[in-house]
Design a protein around this motif. Structure first.
Motif, PDB file in Angstrom:
ATOM      1  N   SER A 169      -5.776  -1.063   9.281  1.00 32.51           N
ATOM      2  CA  SER A 169      -6.130   0.084   8.446  1.00 32.51           C
ATOM      3  C   SER A 169      -7.011  -0.402   7.307  1.00 32.51           C
ATOM      4  CB  SER A 169      -4.880   0.770   7.893  1.00 32.51           C
ATOM      5  OG  SER A 169      -4.153  -0.116   7.058  1.00 32.51           O
ATOM      6  N   THR A 171       0.838  -1.193   0.000  1.00 33.33           N
ATOM      7  CA  THR A 171       0.000   0.000   0.000  1.00 33.33           C
ATOM      8  C   THR A 171       0.881   1.253   0.000  1.00 33.33           C
ATOM      9  OG1 THR A 171      -0.186   0.581   2.351  1.00 33.33           O
ATOM     10  CG2 THR A 171      -1.443  -1.322   1.594  1.00 33.33           C
ATOM     11  N   ASP A 172       0.244   2.394  -0.195  1.00 35.24           N
ATOM     12  CA  ASP A 172       0.960   3.665  -0.123  1.00 35.24           C
ATOM     13  C   ASP A 172       0.934   4.256   1.282  1.00 35.24           C
ATOM     14  OD1 ASP A 172      -1.631   4.565   0.162  1.00 35.24           O
ATOM     15  OD2 ASP A 172      -1.681   5.655  -1.738  1.00 35.24           O
ATOM     16  N   GLY A 173       0.371   3.508   2.229  1.00 43.58           N
ATOM     17  CA  GLY A 173       0.294   3.987   3.601  1.00 43.58           C
ATOM     18  C   GLY A 173      -0.874   4.907   3.869  1.00 43.58           C
ATOM     19  N   GLU A 174      -1.618   5.251   2.826  1.00 41.88           N
ATOM     20  CA  GLU A 174      -2.761   6.156   2.982  1.00 41.88           C
ATOM     21  C   GLU A 174      -4.049   5.523   2.468  1.00 41.88           C
ATOM     22  OE1 GLU A 174      -1.676   9.762   1.039  1.00 41.88           O
ATOM     23  OE2 GLU A 174      -0.072  10.227   2.462  1.00 41.88           O
TER      24      GLU A 174
END
Length: 271
Positions: A84, A38-41
């Motif tokens: 998340s 993921t892109d962390g967001e």
């Protein structure tokens, strides 16, 4: 017809493994695509935009995962307790973060901020209800538990690609390796190329499957896994011979109707 090969991909969009046998679970092959980048967001990162992900080899040892790559020492991954929500295409899915060490390792590999996430509960993500039953589930594969291709169809596609090259005055390319298409199972001994387009149900060994739909293909199939560079094939030639509804097609998506172990050499029966 027989099961010619089996492939699984522990981390979505990374290198795959060829195995002699595999356990079929309701959401796919055991260990297949339970992790993604993921892109962390909340955004999904794949090899479509970041081809160097294909240089990552993820090895499962029980519940443990080790990442190996050309840029850093191998890393053993330990999931955290942090959850998340990640948008896996159009579906938001709750995933477990795998920590800062994995994030740094992957970020260095692809040259942008990235994190690794784990689907701890494989019953969490439903299959597209348009092509599935209410209880059907899928891991982190693009949309369906398994993807099937056939050696006969790839042979025909390679012939078409050679014809396209000749018409354009280009040198004939080497035959495409099947791993460009990232199948779960490859079937040999099919008498007619693309016969799988007409299949509705089949049995591999003792495990039965439904055909959900054909598989529309994307730019990922154009990436050379030796150089990580993009070319024009097979999309260019598929667009001439296998285009409908504005998409190009190769392979079929399967949903298990049962569980069990499949083994290379198993007989395949169309039901």
């Amino acid at each position: 017809m027989e099961l010619a090969s089996i492939h699984f991909y522990p981390v979505k969009s990374t290198a795959g493994h060829d195995v002699h046998e595999a356990e079929v679970q309701p959401w796919g092959l055991a260990g297949d695509r339970r992790y993604l980048v993921t892109d962390g967001e909340g955004g999904l990162l794949t090899a479509r935009e970041h081809p160097m992900l294909l240089a990552c080899v993820a090895v499962l040892d029980g519940d443990a995962l080790t990442l190996t790559g050309p840029h850093a020492p191998p890393l053993r991954v330990t999931p955290t307790a942090t959850m998340s929500t990640v948008a896996v295409w159009r579906t938001p899915v709750e995933l477990t973060d795998c920590g800062d060490d994995a994030a740094r390792w992957l970020s260095e590999l692809i040259g942008r901020p990235a994190r690794l996430a784990w689907l701890d509960d494989p019953t969490r993500r439903p299959v597209n209800p348009e092509y599935a039953l209410p209880g059907d589930r899928v891991s982190l594969a693009d949309g369906y538990p398994l993807l099937l291709t056939t050696t006969a169809s790839l042979s025909r596609l390679d012939e078409w690609i050679a014809e396209t090259a000749a018409e354009r005055g280009e040198e004939a390319p080497a035959p495409l390796p099947m791993h460009r298409f990232r199948p779960s199972v490859v079937i040999g001994g099919v008498e007619r190329p693309f016969a799988e387009d007409e299949w509705k149900r089949l049995r591999i060994g003792e495990v039965a499957f439904r055909v959900a739909k054909g598989c529309d293909r994307c730019v990922l199939t154009t990436i050379d896994t030796a150089t990580y560079s993009k070319g024009k094939e097979p999309i260019r030639t598929l667009s001439r011979h296998r285009k409908r509804d504005g998409k190009v097609w190769f392979g079929i998506n399967l949903i298990p109707d049962g569980t069990g172990t499949i083994t290379v050499g198993d007989s395949v029966t169309i039901l």
